[in-house]
Design an enzyme around this catalytic site. Sequence first.
Site, mmCIF file in Angstrom:
data_model
loop_
_atom_site.group_PDB
_atom_site.id
_atom_site.type_symbol
_atom_site.label_atom_id
_atom_site.label_comp_id
_atom_site.label_asym_id
_atom_site.label_seq_id
_atom_site.Cartn_x
_atom_site.Cartn_y
_atom_site.Cartn_z
ATOM 1 N N VAL A 46 3.906 0.798 2.548
ATOM 2 C CA VAL A 46 4.079 -0.423 3.339
ATOM 3 C C VAL A 46 4.418 -1.555 2.377
ATOM 4 O O VAL A 46 3.778 -1.707 1.330
ATOM 5 C CB VAL A 46 2.822 -0.778 4.145
ATOM 6 C CG1 VAL A 46 3.032 -2.076 4.918
ATOM 7 C CG2 VAL A 46 2.464 0.358 5.101
ATOM 8 N N ASP A 78 -7.585 5.291 14.460
ATOM 9 C CA ASP A 78 -7.870 4.957 13.066
ATOM 10 C C ASP A 78 -8.515 3.572 12.975
ATOM 11 O O ASP A 78 -8.150 2.767 12.121
ATOM 12 C CB ASP A 78 -6.588 5.022 12.231
ATOM 13 C CG ASP A 78 -6.878 5.191 10.734
ATOM 14 O OD1 ASP A 78 -8.017 5.577 10.384
ATOM 15 O OD2 ASP A 78 -5.973 4.936 9.925
ATOM 16 N N LYS A 106 7.240 -0.607 7.025
ATOM 17 C CA LYS A 106 6.539 0.655 6.815
ATOM 18 C C LYS A 106 7.570 1.749 6.589
ATOM 19 O O LYS A 106 8.487 1.933 7.398
ATOM 20 C CB LYS A 106 5.667 0.991 8.024
ATOM 21 C CG LYS A 106 4.885 2.288 7.868
ATOM 22 C CD LYS A 106 3.974 2.522 9.068
ATOM 23 C CE LYS A 106 3.217 3.823 8.913
ATOM 24 N NZ LYS A 106 2.338 4.090 10.079
ATOM 25 N N GLY A 110 0.838 -1.193 0.000
ATOM 26 C CA GLY A 110 0.000 0.000 0.000
ATOM 27 C C GLY A 110 0.865 1.232 0.000
ATOM 28 O O GLY A 110 2.023 1.202 0.444
ATOM 29 N N GLY A 126 0.826 5.769 0.314
ATOM 30 C CA GLY A 126 0.130 7.012 0.597
ATOM 31 C C GLY A 126 1.018 8.189 0.289
ATOM 32 O O GLY A 126 2.083 8.042 -0.323
ATOM 33 N N GLY A 127 0.592 9.357 0.756
ATOM 34 C CA GLY A 127 1.324 10.577 0.429
ATOM 35 C C GLY A 127 2.687 10.672 1.086
ATOM 36 O O GLY A 127 3.585 11.324 0.561
#
Length: 216
Positions: free
Chosen positions: A27, A136, A42, A20, A22-23
């Site tokens: 990961v 989260d 990560k 995965g 993100g900005g």
Amino acid sequence: MPLNPSEILNNRYRIIKLLGQGGFGAVYRAWDMNLQKACAVKENLETSAELSAQFMREATTLANLVHPNMPRVIDHFSLPQHGQYLVMDFVEGDNLETKMIKAGPLPYPQAVFWIGQISDALDYLHNQPQPLIHRDIKPANIIITPNGQAMLVDFGLVKIYNTHTKTAQGARGITPGYSPPEQYGVGTTDARTDIYSLGATLYTLLTGAVPPESVE
């Protein structure tokens, strides 16, 4: 730029594939060449002082936690001109969001059983000497292992809560439908923040629908 398969980090972790992105990082599934087992790496690419400090708080805090419904932190390190890295147990299985996409809402007994396991993990976090708030909780952050165990993952928004001063250290972030009003900046997050998100997650598991945003 994403890490390449077969790239080796810190002379120990061989990258297998991107899981995965993100900005601020990604990961990866990797192979620990010392322990001869799969792990999750990560990556934090954000070099601002605030987010770099948040990443290190996450690493050092999680390294001291042991719970059957949470992955263990194995290692953390920084590489000049690259980023910061947190290495954790790799958790096999599908997350609950994926399970629902495949099969729809969960039967009541199954949903409550898995939410109960995550409740145990949250109780453990909330009762640390320095209480920890996950902030989260959502179906995508609960992985069900092949043996049917629920695992709470992704501690990127973890907050260290001071019950005396009401101050906190942690990254800000919201997930529409799962974040309570205080996470939108109108109050202080605490253990009740996770309880709200857990309830919203259970709602989704039983109905197949994401709840309305809390501020609505």
